[in-house]
Scaffold this active site. Structure first.
Site, PDB file in Angstrom:
ATOM      1  CB  SER A 246      -9.767  -1.913  -8.769  1.00  0.00           C
ATOM      2  OG  SER A 246      -8.436  -2.031  -8.864  1.00  0.00           O
ATOM      3  CD  GLU A 247      -6.704   2.792  -5.931  1.00  0.00           C
ATOM      4  OE1 GLU A 247      -7.622   1.816  -5.672  1.00  0.00           O
ATOM      5  OE2 GLU A 247      -5.560   3.052  -4.983  1.00  0.00           O
ATOM      6  CG  ASN A 248      -6.801  -0.127 -11.576  1.00  0.00           C
ATOM      7  OD1 ASN A 248      -7.597  -0.383 -10.516  1.00  0.00           O
ATOM      8  ND2 ASN A 248      -6.093  -0.981 -12.271  1.00  0.00           N
TER       9      ASN A 248
END
Lengths: 215, 217
Positions: free
Chosen positions: B46-48
């Protein structure tokens, strides 16, 4: 020495026309108490560096709605209609930066590096006006460092010296921004005595933090 | 009977093998997670800021700091790890992701992708998409074959601003599976009941038709 202060003391450091980095990803990991303070103080013409412009009622999105910004450097504005409206009406300058490039430019700013070579954006409009460098057959864009006058950081736990621990996906840009600004203000959910955190669990060393307020 | 989105998601899920680290884009690609077999042990990025993206929590068990890149509450599975945005994108750009799955407005026969803006109409920003497409080892486009109006989205040449040049590897639609090759777009699988004439008619680029085409399942 304790760096713990009141919100008013933190707000006294913030003035019109400054460049401010604010942590958070669609509002998660954004210091909402400090945003409340900026809204109340009414400082204007700020340049905001952040991941996104969040939502109209959350995080840095509220500073777009209150029209306190003249320029934003972010990777995404799609969740805040007011950003798009102000951009199209030429009331707000918007520079869109690929998210990974934004992170690295901030890291460079805090790490004393002159820039970073990234393949991201090659062959797109992101490359316009940038130096292209080819090394070992692969083309990169030279992306330059970003710094700010102020960084507003959200931590889960801080000790009184400013050592910080973030929680889960609320970490995002906060540790990078805490390195890249002349004055670093932290809003922490919990403040403990220096020495209460295990030195191995600390994610941002307190040496780079200037002021802590209780969130 | 499955709808188009489910058919696409189910097929995309078959690209992955145990141990793969994969990033699923917002929207239709997110549905792919529903079709990953538990034994495949695919880890989602999840790129966050974490690896180990898990299902939506039960009502009342949401945690404010555990959200996906679309700000929706999620969970983190055993084996997951959290990090900052520089690490998140080092994982992406550094070739540590086996694949990324993204939607598209347009894809062309050179593997160019446009999915981040329509000048004058929609300018949401690229978010992490440019880094994902430039960095993941395999770029899989999951989308409906044509626009809502029935116009082709698989083109000879993209007309919208690009997200990345020459990076797309596969396109999965409700009609079939296509691979971008140096010679052009090769049809690898066809959905049952779809004819070669139909898929070509809905595709602007010329499809390369090999001797052997599998049934898409």
């Amino acid at each position: 020495m304790s760096k713990v202060a009141e919100l008013e003391e933190a707000l006294a450091r913030i003035a019109d026309n400054q460049t401010i980095m604010i942590g958070g990803f669609l509002g998660t990991g954004t210091p909402e108490g400090l945003i409340d303070g900026l809204l109340e103080k009414g400082v204007k013409n700020l340049t905001l560096i952040a991941n996104d412009t969040s939502f109209v009622d959350k995080g840095v999105g509220r500073l777009v709605v209150s029209r306190q910004l003249k320029r934003v450097m972010v990777s995404h504005i799609g969740t805040n209609k007011e950003t798009g409206r102000q951009m199209n009406a030429e009331e707000l300058e918007v520079e869109l930066v690929p998210q990974g490039t934004l992170a690295e430019r901030i890291r460079c700013g805090g790490a004393g590096l002159g820039g970073v070579l990234t393949p991201t954006g090659v062959g797109t409009i992101v490359e316009v006006g940038k130096e292209k460098i080819t090394k070992e057959g692969k083309t990169y864009l030279l992306e330059l460092p970003l710094k700010a006058d102020i960084a507003l950081i959200k931590a889960w736990k801080a000790d009184t010296y400013g050592n910080l621990v973030y929680r889960r996906s609320a970490r995002n840009f906060n540790p990078l921004m805490a390195m890249a600004a002349a004055f670093v203000i932290v809003e922490a959910e919990e403040i403990v005595a220096a020495g209460a955190l295990d030195p191995d669990e600390i994610m941002t060393p307190g040496a780079v933090v200037d002021m802590i307020i209780k969130g | 009977m499955m709808n188009s989105r489910e058919i696409i998601a189910k097929r995309v899920a078959k690209f992955f093998k145990a141990g793969d680290l994969v990033n699923l884009g917002i929207g239709m690609p997110t549905i792919v997670a529903n079709y990953l077999p538990a034994e495949a042990k695919v880890m989602l990025h999840s790129e966050n800021g974490f690896i180990g993206l898990g299902p939506t929590p039960a009502e009342g068990e949401e945690e404010k700091d555990v959200v996906n890149a679309g700000a929706a509450p999620v969970t983190i599975v055993p084996g997951g790890a959290c990090f900052d945005s520089a690490m998140s994108f080092a994982l992406i750009r550094g070739g540590h992701l086996a694949a990324t799955v993204l939607g598209a407005l347009e894809v062309d026969e050179k593997g160019n992708l446009a999915n981040w803006m329509v000048p004058g109409k929609m300018v949401p920003g690229m978010g992490g998409a440019m880094d994902l497409v430039a960095g993941a080892r395999k770029v899989i486009i999951a989308m409906e074959h044509t626009t809502k109006e029935g116009n082709p989205k698989i083109l000879k040449s993209c007309s919208l601003p690009l997200t990345a040049a020459n990076e797309v590897d596969y396109i999965v639609t409700e009609l079939g599976v296509m691979e971008i090759t140096p010679e052009g777009i090769a049809l690898r699988e066809l959905a049952s009941g779809v004819t070669l004439e139909e898929i070509q008619a809905k595709t602007e680029a010329n499809l390369i038709i090999p001797d052997k085409i599998d049934i898409m399942e």
